[in-house]
Design a protein around this motif. Sequence first.
Motif, PDB file in Angstrom:
ATOM      1  N   ASP A   1      -4.363 -14.907   4.169  1.00  0.00           N
ATOM      2  CA  ASP A   1      -3.115 -14.148   4.110  1.00  0.00           C
ATOM      3  C   ASP A   1      -2.006 -14.885   3.367  1.00  0.00           C
TER       4      ASP A   1
ATOM      5  N   GLY B   1      -6.255  -7.320   3.228  1.00  0.00           N
ATOM      6  CA  GLY B   1      -6.571  -6.096   3.946  1.00  0.00           C
ATOM      7  C   GLY B   1      -5.566  -5.836   5.051  1.00  0.00           C
ATOM      8  N   PRO B   2      -5.722  -4.743   5.766  1.00  0.00           N
ATOM      9  CA  PRO B   2      -4.785  -4.407   6.838  1.00  0.00           C
ATOM     10  C   PRO B   2      -4.735  -5.507   7.884  1.00  0.00           C
ATOM     11  N   GLN B   3      -3.516  -5.843   8.300  1.00  0.00           N
ATOM     12  CA  GLN B   3      -3.318  -6.889   9.295  1.00  0.00           C
ATOM     13  C   GLN B   3      -2.697  -6.265  10.543  1.00  0.00           C
TER      14      GLN B   3
ATOM     15  N   THR C   1      -0.007  -5.493   5.178  1.00  0.00           N
ATOM     16  CA  THR C   1      -0.880  -6.423   4.471  1.00  0.00           C
ATOM     17  C   THR C   1      -0.045  -7.433   3.707  1.00  0.00           C
TER      18      THR C   1
END
Length: 647
Positions: free
Chosen positions: A364, A425-427, A432
């Motif tokens: 991230d 990707g989606p967090q 994101t």
Amino acid sequence: MATGQLGDADLALLRSSERSRLLLALAAILAHVGRAEEVPGPAAARPLRPAAAWELLATVQRADPAAVEAVLADPAVGLWAFPVLRKLRHGAAAVGAQIPAWAAASVFAALAGAAAVRAGVRTTVRVPAHHGRVWLPSLGVTDPVGRGTWAVATLDHGPNGTVVFGENGSVRLPDDPARVADGWHPLPRPGGAGGPYGTGAVALDHLSPFRDFRSLREPAPLAPRDLERWHELLAESDALLKREQPDAHRLVSGTVRTIVPVEGPSPLRVVSATDPDAPGAVTMSLPLDAAAMAAVLIHEARHSLLGSLAALVPLLVPVQEGPEPTYFAPWRADPRPLRGLLFGTHAFAGVMAFWRARRAVEGDRAEFEYALHRHQVRPALAALRNAGGLTPAGGLVVEGLAASVHGGPRCARRRSPAPAAGGGGPQHGGVTPRELAALAHDDERAAWRVAHLVVDDDDALALARRLLAGRPAPALLPPARLRPHASGAPRPPDHPAARTWLARLWCTDRQAFAAVRRALARGRGHPLGVKGATLADALLVAGDTAAALHRFRRQPPSPDAWTGIGLAQRSGPARLLVERPELVLALHEALLRLGAPPPGAERLAGWLGAGARPPGSDAQRVDVAVGPDAVGGVLGGLVVGPEHPAE
């Protein structure tokens, strides 16, 4: 040069050119100083004359060339020499303006004395002492041995060792000047002879009086824990770059010679700088970790690299008349001249490449940093490719940068690693790293527009009258232009960019972010050095847009709160609060001038956006190519031309 992928021969050439430039400056200073600059008083109390100090340097060089090279390689020597030369020749105000002429000229004696100590050449010289302290370039400083702002002390070096003495006392240097002794403070060199980034090449300069390019400084004590942390981060970042990014490691090792530690807001918010007068010196605060250290060193090394190149080959065409054009630089809160845009783009392209390669390791965090710098670098490159002030050499640098950023023959073989699992990707909360990077960039761009772009009063009043008459907004909204210099109330250059730092913290340390969010909820200001942050900002970054929007709407009306509303909604009528905030503000102020209570910012943005041309029309192809004249002012986009659509 453009990509930073230099060989050892390239770096040696640049170091040689820097040395030549310094020697020319020293020779020019010698040509300008004379007996008129000597300190008054008996001859026995005067410092060694510059010409005699130059002869001593030549004598030492014949005995031990490496000793003289080590002294001249101290970047603080350049921070003394070049400002002094400018003052002598042009009266320019710089560091030299704070130094009596005799003291400025007699620094030559300090150079000669330091070289003699290094080479073991017997000598006795009288040297200047700032606040009583004697500075020996590349070696260190003494405790005070003289009195007053500027004094004269004696350095004696011979078979019995080295002693510095004055009217206030004396200091004996150890046989190894790299060791600490009573009254003697050597420049710390992490790792000693086998330290990081070369053979003892990097020193921590918290001692030299000329280390700060803004003014003379007293030595600043480094706490043992801070010194240990500097050593750790230098060693860890050296290992990281050597292992993962050898081109970047070669660049940093070949350019960085000293680090000047300064205080920063927090390890999360590093401050750093370089100065063309001191190639190889990096002023910076303690970063968070080795990766942050490596990124800062790459950034500043690329500044030094391009500065050295610019000293050899002109990159910009001088502005002969009229105001110098300025541009939107996405990493700065103030409009930048072409030189600033070029140097910033070059530096951040290197940082972008660093984080791109780190995505497979750091997930991230690296994905956010890479995406943010990509958002910043690509439109800046578009502006550079459309700028008219580059020389052919400057154009080559820009084209090389473009090839490395956008892809080209040289970099086609260098595939970027895929992000680590979860990166991009989606967090948690549905946000994101890439979305946070886009949010941070849009926020900074909106703040810049509010501070530096303005809509003509007549255009704003015409809009206000249309609104009051119940008519729709025009299909083509009025343009904006750069505010005249020193007009209005622009955003301060040190604006904290709180949403960017919160987004960075979210992607770096979720627990720390949660602690900051709790502190903001309790009304505590500036947690972890993140100034200007609100709970609404933290909610926005965490992906709780409904709660963030509710809080932004409850804040007192301001462009910053309006931008928050636009960021929370991201689409629909409120988009103009981010894309054209200066226009919404101009309409708001025009309604007040007409004596009409303005509706809320969302209603103003909705009215403006309802009549505008839809996305994709020709009207949205050009925006703020910021110069001294009027600039385009339609929806979306940045500094682009027809062949470079908006990023």
